[in-house]
Design a protein around this motif. Structure first.
Motif: not given
Length: 268
Positions: A113-119
């Motif tokens: 979830d954080y990875a999608e947010f960061l991208a």
């Protein structure tokens, strides 16, 4: 005094010209009469021939020295690049940039979830909000965040993401330098540590870009994967040509497993 290579060639050319001139008249004396109407006057004026030859030799010598100067300037540019990049990468200020950047990337490894947010935050449109499920992970990765309120963590995470932008720009500049291969031979920049986590982020960014017409319309910044492809070539890594190859590399990398890769990435 030892001559440089261009100096040696220049001396050799001048000497050869003088020798040819000195031997021209004796040779002409033994040639059949009428071959040269008058070796010492109009058609074959010795001084004119010599000066013409020396002028031509001077042009050749000038070109040789210019080539040598260009080679020296190129070497000095590479040496200056090595020094400047090494100073930047090892400075105390940049250590803060590296630490903050890697915290963001580790949070992306541990939380899809954080990875999608960061991208999403790498684009100016269609940005996602910081997922609440990632707050415990952010606290875990940074002692300074453990006792902070949720709102304070949001601000601290924003500061870390700004440092990540700086780190991405650093690698982008490194990839674009013509002297990158020579520089990297002297300074490693720990790319093997950064590569798997950056490919995770870069692939997510690329997938968001390809899936959104709005992002393609309003966002013209270079994608992270372009930088990674250039650096992979310089470092000699096998190219990751397809989506499947990227995710196989990311999910199978031993360091990513050791970092605690979110199992949901394996379902992609």
């Amino acid at each position: 005094m030892r001559l440089s290579r261009p100096g040696y060639l220049a001396f050799t050319i001048m000497l050869l010209i003088v020798l040819v001139w000195l031997t021209a008249y004796p040779i002409a004396k033994h040639l059949p009469q009428g071959t040269f109407q008058d070796p010492l006057e109009k058609v074959y004026n010795g001084l004119n021939v010599l000066f013409t030859a020396l002028a031509f030799g001077g042009v050749v010598v000038t070109l040789l020295f210019q080539a040598e100067e260009s080679r020296i300037a190129r070497r000095e540019e590479v040496e200056r690049s090595i020094f400047e990049l090494f100073q930047t990468f090892t400075s105390l200020d940049f250590q803060h940039v590296k630490d903050s950047s890697f915290r963001c990337l580790l949070a992306a490894v541990k939380s899809r979830d954080y990875a999608e947010f960061l991208a999403s935050r790498l684009f100016v449109v269609e940005q996602l909000a910081l997922p609440g499920s990632s707050l415990p992970i952010l606290r875990e990765l940074d002692e300074d965040k453990r006792d902070k309120a949720d709102e304070d963590i949001v601000h601290a995470d924003r500061a870390d993401r700004l440092m990540l932008d700086n780190m991405l720009n650093f690698f982008a500049m490194l990839a674009q330098r013509e002297s990158s291969a020579t520089v990297i031979k002297h300074c490693d920049f720990a790319y093997d540590w950064w590569r798997p986590v950056l490919w995770l982020l870069g692939q997510l960014q690329r997938e968001r870009y390809l899936a959104s017409s709005a992002i393609q319309t309003y966002c013209k910044n270079q994608l992270v994967v372009v930088t990674l492809e250039a650096l992979d070539k310089v470092y000699g890594h096998a190219p990751l040509k397809t989506r499947e190859e990227v995710w196989a590399y990311v999910t199978g990398h031993p360091k990513m497993v050791a970092f605690g890769l979110d199992g949901r990435f394996a379902l992609r």
